[in-house]
Design a protein around this motif. Structure first.
Motif, PDB file in Angstrom:
ATOM      1  N   ILE A   1      15.297  -5.612  -8.290  1.00  0.00           N
ATOM      2  CA  ILE A   1      13.976  -5.049  -8.546  1.00  0.00           C
ATOM      3  C   ILE A   1      13.263  -4.932  -7.204  1.00  0.00           C
ATOM      4  CG2 ILE A   1      11.777  -5.322  -9.741  1.00  0.00           C
ATOM      5  CD1 ILE A   1      13.239  -7.156 -11.735  1.00  0.00           C
ATOM      6  N   ILE A   2      12.864  -3.703  -6.854  1.00  0.00           N
ATOM      7  CA  ILE A   2      12.108  -3.445  -5.635  1.00  0.00           C
ATOM      8  C   ILE A   2      10.672  -3.151  -6.044  1.00  0.00           C
ATOM      9  CG2 ILE A   2      11.966  -2.083  -3.522  1.00  0.00           C
ATOM     10  CD1 ILE A   2      14.610  -3.560  -3.793  1.00  0.00           C
ATOM     11  N   SER A   3       9.716  -3.877  -5.468  1.00  0.00           N
ATOM     12  CA  SER A   3       8.316  -3.716  -5.862  1.00  0.00           C
ATOM     13  C   SER A   3       7.447  -3.341  -4.673  1.00  0.00           C
ATOM     14  CB  SER A   3       7.778  -5.019  -6.482  1.00  0.00           C
ATOM     15  OG  SER A   3       8.528  -5.389  -7.628  1.00  0.00           O
ATOM     16  N   ASP A   4       6.423  -2.529  -4.956  1.00  0.00           N
ATOM     17  CA  ASP A   4       5.406  -2.156  -3.974  1.00  0.00           C
ATOM     18  C   ASP A   4       4.057  -2.390  -4.637  1.00  0.00           C
ATOM     19  OD1 ASP A   4       3.589  -1.041  -2.250  1.00  0.00           O
ATOM     20  OD2 ASP A   4       4.579   0.892  -2.076  1.00  0.00           O
ATOM     21  N   SER A   5       3.317  -3.422  -4.167  1.00  0.00           N
ATOM     22  CA  SER A   5       2.062  -3.786  -4.817  1.00  0.00           C
ATOM     23  C   SER A   5       1.001  -2.701  -4.715  1.00  0.00           C
ATOM     24  CB  SER A   5       1.525  -5.090  -4.202  1.00  0.00           C
ATOM     25  OG  SER A   5       1.305  -4.927  -2.802  1.00  0.00           O
ATOM     26  N   SER A   6       1.157  -1.782  -3.733  1.00  0.00           N
ATOM     27  CA  SER A   6       0.181  -0.705  -3.597  1.00  0.00           C
ATOM     28  C   SER A   6       0.530   0.504  -4.448  1.00  0.00           C
ATOM     29  CB  SER A   6       0.078  -0.269  -2.130  1.00  0.00           C
ATOM     30  OG  SER A   6       1.299   0.319  -1.704  1.00  0.00           O
ATOM     31  N   ALA A   7       1.694   0.450  -5.118  1.00  0.00           N
ATOM     32  CA  ALA A   7       2.159   1.551  -5.973  1.00  0.00           C
ATOM     33  C   ALA A   7       2.173   2.882  -5.232  1.00  0.00           C
ATOM     34  CB  ALA A   7       1.292   1.655  -7.236  1.00  0.00           C
ATOM     35  N   THR A   8       2.643   2.851  -3.976  1.00  0.00           N
ATOM     36  CA  THR A   8       2.730   4.083  -3.176  1.00  0.00           C
ATOM     37  C   THR A   8       4.166   4.377  -2.755  1.00  0.00           C
ATOM     38  OG1 THR A   8       2.276   2.853  -1.135  1.00  0.00           O
ATOM     39  CG2 THR A   8       0.380   3.828  -2.286  1.00  0.00           C
ATOM     40  N   GLY A   9       5.131   3.837  -3.511  1.00  0.00           N
ATOM     41  CA  GLY A   9       6.539   4.128  -3.203  1.00  0.00           C
ATOM     42  C   GLY A   9       6.971   3.668  -1.836  1.00  0.00           C
ATOM     43  N   GLY A  11       5.364   3.541   0.731  1.00  0.00           N
ATOM     44  CA  GLY A  11       4.772   4.361   1.799  1.00  0.00           C
ATOM     45  C   GLY A  11       5.754   5.304   2.450  1.00  0.00           C
ATOM     46  N   GLY A  12       6.694   5.813   1.642  1.00  0.00           N
ATOM     47  CA  GLY A  12       7.714   6.715   2.186  1.00  0.00           C
ATOM     48  C   GLY A  12       8.925   6.003   2.735  1.00  0.00           C
ATOM     49  N   GLY A  13       8.986   4.664   2.586  1.00  0.00           N
ATOM     50  CA  GLY A  13      10.144   3.906   3.071  1.00  0.00           C
ATOM     51  C   GLY A  13      11.365   4.114   2.197  1.00  0.00           C
ATOM     52  N   SER A  14      12.430   3.397   2.507  1.00  0.00           N
ATOM     53  CA  SER A  14      13.680   3.556   1.764  1.00  0.00           C
ATOM     54  C   SER A  14      14.418   2.231   1.698  1.00  0.00           C
ATOM     55  CB  SER A  14      14.568   4.615   2.422  1.00  0.00           C
ATOM     56  OG  SER A  14      14.935   4.215   3.734  1.00  0.00           O
ATOM     57  N   TYR A  15      15.450   2.153   0.843  1.00  0.00           N
ATOM     58  CA  TYR A  15      16.277   0.963   0.736  1.00  0.00           C
ATOM     59  C   TYR A  15      17.645   1.355   0.207  1.00  0.00           C
ATOM     60  CZ  TYR A  15      14.894   1.327  -4.186  1.00  0.00           C
ATOM     61  OH  TYR A  15      14.672   1.783  -5.458  1.00  0.00           O
ATOM     62  N   ALA A  16      18.610   0.458   0.357  1.00  0.00           N
ATOM     63  CA  ALA A  16      19.963   0.688  -0.154  1.00  0.00           C
ATOM     64  C   ALA A  16      20.641  -0.660  -0.354  1.00  0.00           C
ATOM     65  CB  ALA A  16      20.774   1.558   0.805  1.00  0.00           C
ATOM     66  N   GLY A  17      21.544  -0.749  -1.353  1.00  0.00           N
ATOM     67  CA  GLY A  17      22.315  -1.953  -1.612  1.00  0.00           C
ATOM     68  C   GLY A  17      23.797  -1.660  -1.491  1.00  0.00           C
ATOM     69  N   PHE A  18      24.558  -2.582  -0.876  1.00  0.00           N
ATOM     70  CA  PHE A  18      25.984  -2.371  -0.629  1.00  0.00           C
ATOM     71  C   PHE A  18      26.792  -3.546  -1.178  1.00  0.00           C
ATOM     72  CE2 PHE A  18      23.595  -0.139   2.553  1.00  0.00           C
ATOM     73  CZ  PHE A  18      24.252   1.060   2.716  1.00  0.00           C
ATOM     74  N   ASP A  31      12.010  11.260  -3.324  1.00  0.00           N
ATOM     75  CA  ASP A  31      11.290  12.291  -4.044  1.00  0.00           C
ATOM     76  C   ASP A  31       9.785  12.232  -3.818  1.00  0.00           C
ATOM     77  OD1 ASP A  31      10.706   9.991  -5.377  1.00  0.00           O
ATOM     78  OD2 ASP A  31      11.788  10.492  -7.214  1.00  0.00           O
ATOM     79  N   GLY A  32       9.335  11.293  -2.973  1.00  0.00           N
ATOM     80  CA  GLY A  32       7.932  11.237  -2.612  1.00  0.00           C
ATOM     81  C   GLY A  32       6.993  10.766  -3.705  1.00  0.00           C
ATOM     82  N   GLU A  33       7.512  10.217  -4.802  1.00  0.00           N
ATOM     83  CA  GLU A  33       6.640   9.781  -5.892  1.00  0.00           C
ATOM     84  C   GLU A  33       5.959   8.462  -5.564  1.00  0.00           C
ATOM     85  OE1 GLU A  33       8.451   8.283  -9.468  1.00  0.00           O
ATOM     86  OE2 GLU A  33      10.401   8.180  -8.471  1.00  0.00           O
TER      87      GLU A  33
END
Length: 311
Positions: A1-9, A11-18, A31-33
């Motif tokens: 679960i990846i969370s952003d308390s500001s609900a801004t996605g 801020g355009g950042g990214s993540y990946a799991g391997f 997708d910029g949502e």
């Protein structure tokens, strides 16, 4: 679960799991949502039959559908259009092809499998009219040939590609000023018991598939391409590849040693070293054991600001 308390996605950042070293199991959507939470599922071994969406709403339902998805037995890998599950019963594993091209309409690829009956490569899968930058394909044990084609015979317009299998890169092409006008490149990799016929990783347009006078012993582990050729490990001895990546200012003052712990003397003993030839990428087959890696700089300047990593 990846969370952003500001609900801004993020801020355009990214993540990946391997998983398994280099196998992508999930990644962020660009997708910029504006989102506050993302959820992703992956499994290893015997997986639960409950398989919710990779990006459910904030209050997801974990109840299975009326016709639940068959239980996967291999870690799911997310692709551009969904998730790829391989058949563990058939010992399938994921081969990943990464492409960077100028024009998709002139670029294509084929994956051929070596048929031991006819002793030739036969069709396994191809890109068709839909060429994507990342392609994942489930392959059972065997010997495979990857064919990259450019219909304009312009070397993908300066593009590049790389193939990955079981966490390692098995071949790659980067733009070469002396090799830009090509229409086809061929590469071989194998998994499990490999065919004895082993052509060059980048043969000419009319490759010869005849083995050398002294054929290489049949590998039983996926080959990994190094700067000078291909490294095959001895699966009977349960060997695996250790990879050392070096970034240095001056090779003449940099060296490394790999020592193996000897349980009889209870000390580390010599296993392999760089000698006078230090390369930026080194691959070494190691059997089960405990190892010590020693990185040295004869000038005592910390490799002049260089770096290193072991894989």
């Amino acid at each position: 679960i990846i969370s952003d308390s500001s609900a801004t996605g993020m801020g355009g950042g990214s993540y990946a799991g391997f998983l398994f070293g280099n196998e992508l199991v999930f990644e962020s959507d660009s997708d910029g949502e504006n989102w506050g939470e993302k959820r992703h599922i992956f499994c290893y071994g015997e997986c639960a039959s409950t398989s919710p969406s990779f990006s459910p709403s904030k209050s997801p339902s974990f109840s299975p559908s009326k016709r639940p998805t068959p239980v996967p037995t291999e870690a799911p890998i997310r692709s551009g259009t969904g998730t790829t599950f391989c058949n563990a019963t058939a010992a399938e594993r994921i081969f990943r092809l990464e492409l960077t091209y100028e024009d998709a309409s002139r670029t294509s690829w084929k994956l051929n499998e070596f048929d031991i009956t006819s002793e030739t490569f036969v069709d396994f899968e191809d890109s068709g009219d839909s060429v994507q930058r990342t392609q994942r394909i489930c392959v059972p044990p065997g010997t495979y040939e990857v064919v990259i084609s450019d219909s304009s015979v312009a070397g993908m317009g300066g593009g590049s590609y790389a193939g990955f299998f079981r966490g390692g890169q098995v071949f790659a092409y980067e733009p070469d000023p002396n090799d830009l006008n090509w229409g086809e490149k061929r590469h071989i990799f194998c998994y499990g018991e490999c065919a004895s016929t082993s052509p060059s990783f980048s043969p000419s347009k009319s490759p010869s598939f005849s083995p050398s006078k002294r054929p290489t012993p049949v590998p039983t582990e996926a080959p990994i391409r190094s700067g000078t050729g291909t490294t095959f490990c001895n699966a009977t001895a349960a060997e695996r590849i250790f990879r050392l990546e070096l970034t240095y200012e001056d090779a003449s003052r940099t060296s490394w040693k790999l020592n193996e712990f000897d349980i009889t003397s209870e000390t580390f003993v010599d296993f392999e070293d760089s000698g006078d030839s230090v390369q930026r990428t080194q691959r070494i087959c190691v059997p089960p054991g405990t190892y010590e890696v020693v990185i040295s700089d004869s000038s005592v300047t910390g490799m002049g600001g260089g770096s290193y990593a072991g894989f």
